[in-house]
Design an enzyme around this catalytic site. Sequence first.
Site, PDB file in Angstrom:
ATOM      1  N   ASP A  90      28.595  43.104  46.008  1.00 36.57           N
ATOM      2  CA  ASP A  90      27.973  43.401  44.717  1.00 36.57           C
ATOM      3  C   ASP A  90      28.963  43.234  43.575  1.00 36.57           C
ATOM      4  OD1 ASP A  90      29.365  45.786  45.622  1.00 36.57           O
ATOM      5  OD2 ASP A  90      28.391  46.867  43.983  1.00 36.57           O
ATOM      6  N   GLU A 185      29.543  48.707  46.476  1.00 37.93           N
ATOM      7  CA  GLU A 185      30.866  49.296  46.282  1.00 37.93           C
ATOM      8  C   GLU A 185      31.061  49.726  44.843  1.00 37.93           C
ATOM      9  OE1 GLU A 185      35.294  49.282  45.420  1.00 37.93           O
ATOM     10  OE2 GLU A 185      33.640  48.180  44.477  1.00 37.93           O
TER      11      GLU A 185
END
Length: 416
Positions: A90, A185
């Site tokens: 991400d 994350e």
Amino acid sequence: MKKEELKSKVLENFLRYVKVWTTSDSVSADSGNQPSTKNQFELAKILEEELKSLGLQDVQTTEKCYVYGKLPASAGFEHLKPFCLLAHIDTVEEVSGKDVNPQVHENYNGEKIVLKSEDVLSPENDSELALSAQNRETIITSDGTTLLGADDKAGVAEIMTAIGYLVKNTEIKHGEIEVCFSPDEETGHGMDNVPLSLIKSKFAYTVDGGHIGELETECFTAFKSEITFTGVSVHTGSARGKLVNAVTMASSFVANLPRQESPETTDGYEGFYAPMSIEGSIESAKVTIFLRDFDKSGMEKRKSMIDTLALAVSQSFGGKADVAHTQQYLNMKDGFRDRPDVIENLVSAYKKAGVEPKFVPIRGGTDGSRLTEMGIPTPNIFTGGHNYHSRTEWASLEQMEKAVEVLINLCENTER
């Protein structure tokens, strides 16, 4: 080791991955959704197929969007302890990560790079870019309308390149190597549902650092503080002596945070208070603040200061304040005390690649922070990415290639 081959492949992988939209959403993640955005599955599925094409075993994408696979040990090296390589798919939500248009600046000579957004990259105010200019490195940026996504698609590309190299060059002997790519994350939820039922390794390495040579074994202890101010709503025309404005309380609270202990005034081992959002109305307003410190006692003092300031503000206005502190991650330093070999192997891999390790604290956290808390010591490796979370984010191809070399050396290190 053919450096030009590694450079070409890691660049190819990186340019392909950054074009895939994987922005995560902290509100969605905090609500318990994983992945926080469904578009993260797009890159997960691409990586799953690529791992399968390389011949890895047990390759899968979990329902929570973790990509897993394992490279079997070379014949005769099955006795070596496995380890896991991790990176996150991400990108941060503060700057758009949709429709990334990467720009490759070959043989960079130090001239100002003016992006489409009119943001400027210049060696005059970026010492790491100045070093890259001295070495005439290849620099990759976005066009300025988005971030680049080197955080952490540089790490993803480097792991995929290293694994591909090991598959192709069977003369390099290694133990079993596990690979895991994680979602979310950037929201702080990257390890919430990590598939520990699949991961058998007792130690791991994240590839999520910055400048070449950085080797990170300690990070912030991190808490999120949410302060809800409750006021009294009265018609503004007859408010004297009656109205208690929660927006004013929230604003006063933020204004009274220590200015010299903010992210923009601290570095190194200095902690900070970081106001992240204010939202609400006269009757109720909420402030979200990130607290960061390298020391447990320092963090307790910060939480206490938030409590005291919230109470003082609410009493001075005649309102009410409720404070909730939520742990996000802890300093991973203590997790290596009983496993110095995990760091020693990494130092050896750096030096074999001609890279001098530089131990620096992470002024943030990684998935490795959480994994270390879970009992899997996980130091962090540089990626060659810089200016993360901004439109002026950039990466050095030569530094990315060195990260790939480090990973290959780490896999080839049989003294475990």
